[in-house]
Design a protein around this motif. Structure first.
Motif, PDB file in Angstrom:
ATOM      1  N   VAL A 106       0.660  -1.158   0.100  1.00 50.43           N
ATOM      2  CA  VAL A 106      -0.046  -0.103   0.020  1.00 50.43           C
ATOM      3  C   VAL A 106       0.993   1.227  -0.210  1.00 50.43           C
ATOM      4  CG1 VAL A 106      -0.204  -0.109   2.568  1.00 50.43           C
ATOM      5  CG2 VAL A 106      -1.951   1.181   1.251  1.00 50.43           C
ATOM      6  N   GLN A 107       0.431   2.313  -0.546  1.00 45.51           N
ATOM      7  CA  GLN A 107       1.082   3.656  -0.580  1.00 45.51           C
ATOM      8  C   GLN A 107       0.334   4.621  -0.762  1.00 45.51           C
ATOM      9  OE1 GLN A 107       2.866   3.189  -5.103  1.00 45.51           O
ATOM     10  NE2 GLN A 107       2.536   5.278  -4.585  1.00 45.51           N
ATOM     11  N   VAL A 108       0.656   6.062  -0.483  1.00 48.14           N
ATOM     12  CA  VAL A 108      -0.020   7.234  -0.814  1.00 48.14           C
ATOM     13  C   VAL A 108       0.255   7.621  -2.298  1.00 48.14           C
ATOM     14  CG1 VAL A 108       0.150   9.566  -0.146  1.00 48.14           C
ATOM     15  CG2 VAL A 108       0.147   7.809   1.586  1.00 48.14           C
ATOM     16  N   PHE A 109      -0.918   8.185  -2.823  1.00 48.94           N
ATOM     17  CA  PHE A 109      -0.661   8.659  -4.215  1.00 48.94           C
ATOM     18  C   PHE A 109      -1.541   9.810  -4.555  1.00 48.94           C
ATOM     19  CE2 PHE A 109      -1.867   8.129  -8.639  1.00 48.94           C
ATOM     20  CZ  PHE A 109      -0.928   7.539  -9.268  1.00 48.94           C
ATOM     21  N   SER A 110      -1.061  10.618  -5.400  1.00 47.85           N
ATOM     22  CA  SER A 110      -2.059  11.610  -6.072  1.00 47.85           C
ATOM     23  C   SER A 110      -1.644  11.821  -7.468  1.00 47.85           C
ATOM     24  CB  SER A 110      -1.621  12.921  -5.115  1.00 47.85           C
ATOM     25  OG  SER A 110      -2.422  14.100  -6.049  1.00 47.85           O
ATOM     26  N   SER A 111      -2.486  11.831  -8.198  1.00 48.71           N
ATOM     27  CA  SER A 111      -2.202  12.108  -9.682  1.00 48.71           C
ATOM     28  C   SER A 111      -2.171  13.525 -10.124  1.00 48.71           C
ATOM     29  CB  SER A 111      -3.289  11.459 -10.878  1.00 48.71           C
ATOM     30  OG  SER A 111      -4.671  11.810 -10.146  1.00 48.71           O
ATOM     31  N   GLN A 112      -2.820  14.199  -9.096  1.00 43.40           N
ATOM     32  CA  GLN A 112      -2.742  15.546  -9.370  1.00 43.40           C
ATOM     33  C   GLN A 112      -1.365  16.251  -8.994  1.00 43.40           C
ATOM     34  OE1 GLN A 112      -5.800  16.764 -10.466  1.00 43.40           O
ATOM     35  NE2 GLN A 112      -5.156  18.891 -10.549  1.00 43.40           N
ATOM     36  N   ALA A 113      -0.978  15.801  -7.841  1.00 41.95           N
ATOM     37  CA  ALA A 113       0.600  16.193  -7.347  1.00 41.95           C
ATOM     38  C   ALA A 113       1.768  15.345  -7.554  1.00 41.95           C
ATOM     39  CB  ALA A 113       0.332  16.658  -5.851  1.00 41.95           C
ATOM     40  N   ALA A 114       1.256  14.368  -8.508  1.00 41.41           N
ATOM     41  CA  ALA A 114       2.379  13.146  -8.892  1.00 41.41           C
ATOM     42  C   ALA A 114       2.959  12.635  -7.610  1.00 41.41           C
ATOM     43  CB  ALA A 114       3.393  14.003  -9.782  1.00 41.41           C
ATOM     44  N   THR A 115       2.268  12.453  -6.412  1.00 44.73           N
ATOM     45  CA  THR A 115       2.693  12.179  -5.067  1.00 44.73           C
ATOM     46  C   THR A 115       2.834  10.385  -5.533  1.00 44.73           C
ATOM     47  OG1 THR A 115       1.791  13.855  -3.896  1.00 44.73           O
ATOM     48  CG2 THR A 115       2.559  11.775  -2.882  1.00 44.73           C
ATOM     49  N   GLY A 116       3.815   9.771  -5.423  1.00 45.22           N
ATOM     50  CA  GLY A 116       4.122   8.263  -5.465  1.00 45.22           C
ATOM     51  C   GLY A 116       3.949   7.724  -6.768  1.00 45.22           C
ATOM     52  N   VAL A 117       3.851   8.574  -7.669  1.00 44.93           N
ATOM     53  CA  VAL A 117       3.986   7.984  -9.076  1.00 44.93           C
ATOM     54  C   VAL A 117       5.095   6.995  -9.385  1.00 44.93           C
ATOM     55  CG1 VAL A 117       3.966   8.809 -11.423  1.00 44.93           C
ATOM     56  CG2 VAL A 117       2.395  10.094  -9.986  1.00 44.93           C
ATOM     57  N   ASP A 118       6.266   7.395  -9.065  1.00 43.09           N
ATOM     58  CA  ASP A 118       7.311   6.641  -9.585  1.00 43.09           C
ATOM     59  C   ASP A 118       7.526   5.376  -8.886  1.00 43.09           C
ATOM     60  OD1 ASP A 118       8.477   8.377 -11.255  1.00 43.09           O
ATOM     61  OD2 ASP A 118       9.718   9.262 -10.120  1.00 43.09           O
ATOM     62  N   GLU A 119       6.929   5.191  -7.555  1.00 43.11           N
ATOM     63  CA  GLU A 119       6.867   4.309  -6.753  1.00 43.11           C
ATOM     64  C   GLU A 119       5.747   3.170  -7.277  1.00 43.11           C
ATOM     65  OE1 GLU A 119       5.574   2.695  -2.258  1.00 43.11           O
ATOM     66  OE2 GLU A 119       5.952   5.031  -2.564  1.00 43.11           O
ATOM     67  N   ALA A 120       4.603   3.779  -7.521  1.00 42.33           N
ATOM     68  CA  ALA A 120       3.558   2.904  -8.118  1.00 42.33           C
ATOM     69  C   ALA A 120       3.873   2.463  -9.589  1.00 42.33           C
ATOM     70  CB  ALA A 120       2.337   3.812  -8.559  1.00 42.33           C
ATOM     71  N   ARG A 121       4.714   3.105 -10.349  1.00 46.61           N
ATOM     72  CA  ARG A 121       5.140   2.519 -11.617  1.00 46.61           C
ATOM     73  C   ARG A 121       6.045   1.301 -11.576  1.00 46.61           C
ATOM     74  NH1 ARG A 121       6.639   8.571 -14.326  1.00 46.61           N
ATOM     75  NH2 ARG A 121       4.636   9.140 -15.346  1.00 46.61           N
ATOM     76  N   ALA A 122       6.886   1.672 -10.681  1.00 47.96           N
ATOM     77  CA  ALA A 122       7.789   0.568 -10.377  1.00 47.96           C
ATOM     78  C   ALA A 122       7.424  -0.761  -9.623  1.00 47.96           C
ATOM     79  CB  ALA A 122       8.961   0.923  -9.206  1.00 47.96           C
ATOM     80  N   ARG A 123       6.152  -0.680  -8.910  1.00 43.99           N
ATOM     81  CA  ARG A 123       5.278  -1.563  -8.625  1.00 43.99           C
ATOM     82  C   ARG A 123       4.383  -2.453  -9.538  1.00 43.99           C
ATOM     83  NH1 ARG A 123       5.259  -6.102  -6.090  1.00 43.99           N
ATOM     84  NH2 ARG A 123       3.245  -6.678  -4.933  1.00 43.99           N
ATOM     85  N   VAL A 124       4.067  -1.800 -10.383  1.00 47.34           N
ATOM     86  CA  VAL A 124       3.358  -2.321 -11.600  1.00 47.34           C
ATOM     87  C   VAL A 124       4.271  -2.986 -12.326  1.00 47.34           C
ATOM     88  CG1 VAL A 124       1.855  -1.678 -13.610  1.00 47.34           C
ATOM     89  CG2 VAL A 124       1.483  -0.720 -11.426  1.00 47.34           C
ATOM     90  N   ALA A 125       5.471  -2.386 -12.701  1.00 49.97           N
ATOM     91  CA  ALA A 125       6.448  -3.067 -13.743  1.00 49.97           C
ATOM     92  C   ALA A 125       6.811  -4.244 -12.980  1.00 49.97           C
ATOM     93  CB  ALA A 125       7.454  -2.102 -14.094  1.00 49.97           C
ATOM     94  N   GLU A 126       7.042  -4.372 -11.632  1.00 48.78           N
ATOM     95  CA  GLU A 126       7.445  -5.528 -11.018  1.00 48.78           C
ATOM     96  C   GLU A 126       6.223  -6.733 -11.129  1.00 48.78           C
ATOM     97  OE1 GLU A 126       8.720  -6.581  -6.585  1.00 48.78           O
ATOM     98  OE2 GLU A 126       7.925  -4.797  -6.842  1.00 48.78           O
ATOM     99  N   LEU A 127       5.142  -6.282 -10.989  1.00 53.05           N
ATOM    100  CA  LEU A 127       4.136  -7.210 -11.240  1.00 53.05           C
ATOM    101  C   LEU A 127       3.990  -7.896 -12.471  1.00 53.05           C
ATOM    102  CD1 LEU A 127       0.993  -5.448  -9.196  1.00 53.05           C
ATOM    103  CD2 LEU A 127       2.523  -7.313  -8.559  1.00 53.05           C
ATOM    104  N   LEU A 128       4.199  -6.978 -13.509  1.00 52.56           N
ATOM    105  CA  LEU A 128       4.300  -7.520 -14.992  1.00 52.56           C
ATOM    106  C   LEU A 128       5.289  -8.676 -15.254  1.00 52.56           C
ATOM    107  CD1 LEU A 128       3.276  -4.153 -16.736  1.00 52.56           C
ATOM    108  CD2 LEU A 128       1.895  -6.360 -16.420  1.00 52.56           C
ATOM    109  N   ARG A 129       6.426  -8.356 -14.383  1.00 42.88           N
ATOM    110  CA  ARG A 129       7.711  -9.357 -14.555  1.00 42.88           C
ATOM    111  C   ARG A 129       7.558 -10.355 -13.702  1.00 42.88           C
ATOM    112  NH1 ARG A 129      10.547  -4.322 -14.014  1.00 42.88           N
ATOM    113  NH2 ARG A 129      10.744  -4.830 -11.919  1.00 42.88           N
ATOM    114  N   THR A 130       6.445 -10.518 -12.902  1.00 42.61           N
ATOM    115  CA  THR A 130       6.435 -11.677 -11.904  1.00 42.61           C
ATOM    116  C   THR A 130       5.677 -12.889 -12.666  1.00 42.61           C
ATOM    117  OG1 THR A 130       6.532  -9.934  -9.953  1.00 42.61           O
ATOM    118  CG2 THR A 130       5.774 -12.460  -9.515  1.00 42.61           C
ATOM    119  N   PRO A 131       6.446 -14.119 -12.521  1.00 44.41           N
ATOM    120  CA  PRO A 131       5.690 -15.321 -13.212  1.00 44.41           C
ATOM    121  C   PRO A 131       4.643 -15.432 -12.214  1.00 44.41           C
ATOM    122  CG  PRO A 131       8.119 -15.421 -12.858  1.00 44.41           C
ATOM    123  CD  PRO A 131       7.628 -14.434 -12.036  1.00 44.41           C
ATOM    124  N   ARG A 132       3.492 -15.992 -12.951  1.00 48.98           N
ATOM    125  CA  ARG A 132       2.459 -16.670 -12.157  1.00 48.98           C
ATOM    126  C   ARG A 132       2.538 -17.749 -11.320  1.00 48.98           C
ATOM    127  NH1 ARG A 132      -3.355 -15.172 -12.803  1.00 48.98           N
ATOM    128  NH2 ARG A 132      -4.579 -17.064 -11.770  1.00 48.98           N
TER     129      ARG A 132
END
Length: 205
Positions: free
Chosen positions: A178-204
């Motif tokens: 879990v993380q804090v996020f704001s699309s308006q203020a770009a808060t946590g955007v890099d962290e969220a991108r990294a997490r999504v990219a990590e999920l996409l690389r994770t084998p099922r």
């Protein structure tokens, strides 16, 4: 910092899971209540303001929307799936039931699904739908990353307290990140991108 979700392109909108792209490669699904800022989060993460439709009327996403990401050279397809917003849209009960069935089938049977990004408004306690999704992901060992959106509406101290309260509620065994996020203020955007990219690389699992 480069954006691993750059280059996302709209592929199709599906009314049934059978209409989604072939069940190959890897995809991450975005879920959340219709007024939680899901489309804005998708746009912020991909760096494309108009990729997912945002509206002053919550509940506009009433189909499963597939976005393709550039796949590694010679690699399997990679996608983001925007699931229909839940719980706010003024849609007929029959359509609500349809989406309940389709999303349930998607989460249970989609082999390319690598994880769920759950969107929730940081200003409010987690709703029943949010908890159901967290419980489902935990029970099926599907990774889930929770974005507490609209953090720009709170002070930094208030946002930290809300994050701590959610983490405390996970003490009963849920294993979502879990993380804090704001699309308006770009808060946590890099962290969220990294997490999504990590999920996409994770084998099922």
């Amino acid at each position: 910092m480069s954006n691993p979700l750059q280059g996302a392109q709209f592929v199709l909108a599906a009314h049934r899971i059978s209409q989604l792209p072939a069940d190959q490669g890897a995809e991450v699904a975005f879920a959340g209540r219709s007024n939680a800022g899901k489309s804005s989060a998708l746009n912020a993460l991909t760096g494309q303001r108009g990729l997912a439709r945002t509206s002053k009327t919550p509940g506009r996403t009433q189909q499963m929307v597939a976005f393709a990401l550039p796949s590694p050279q010679g690699g399997e397809p990679v996608r983001l799936i925007d699931l229909p917003g839940y719980g706010y849209a003024k849609v007929p009960e029959e359509l609500r039931e349809h989406w309940k069935r389709e999303i349930d089938a998607y989460l249970h049977h989609r082999q390319s699904l690598r994880g769920v990004v759950l969107i929730a408004d940081i200003r409010h306690p987690l709703k029943e739908f949010d908890r159901m999704m967290l419980d489902f992901c935990f029970a099926t060992q599907l990774p889930c990353h929770l974005l507490l959106t609209k953090a720009d509406k709170l002070s930094r101290n208030q946002a930290a307290q809300a994050l701590a309260a959610v983490r405390k509620s996970f003490a009963d065994g849920l294993h979502a990140t879990v993380q804090v996020f704001s699309s308006q203020a770009a808060t946590g955007v890099d962290e969220a991108r990294a997490r999504v990219a990590e999920l996409l690389r994770t084998p099922r699992g």
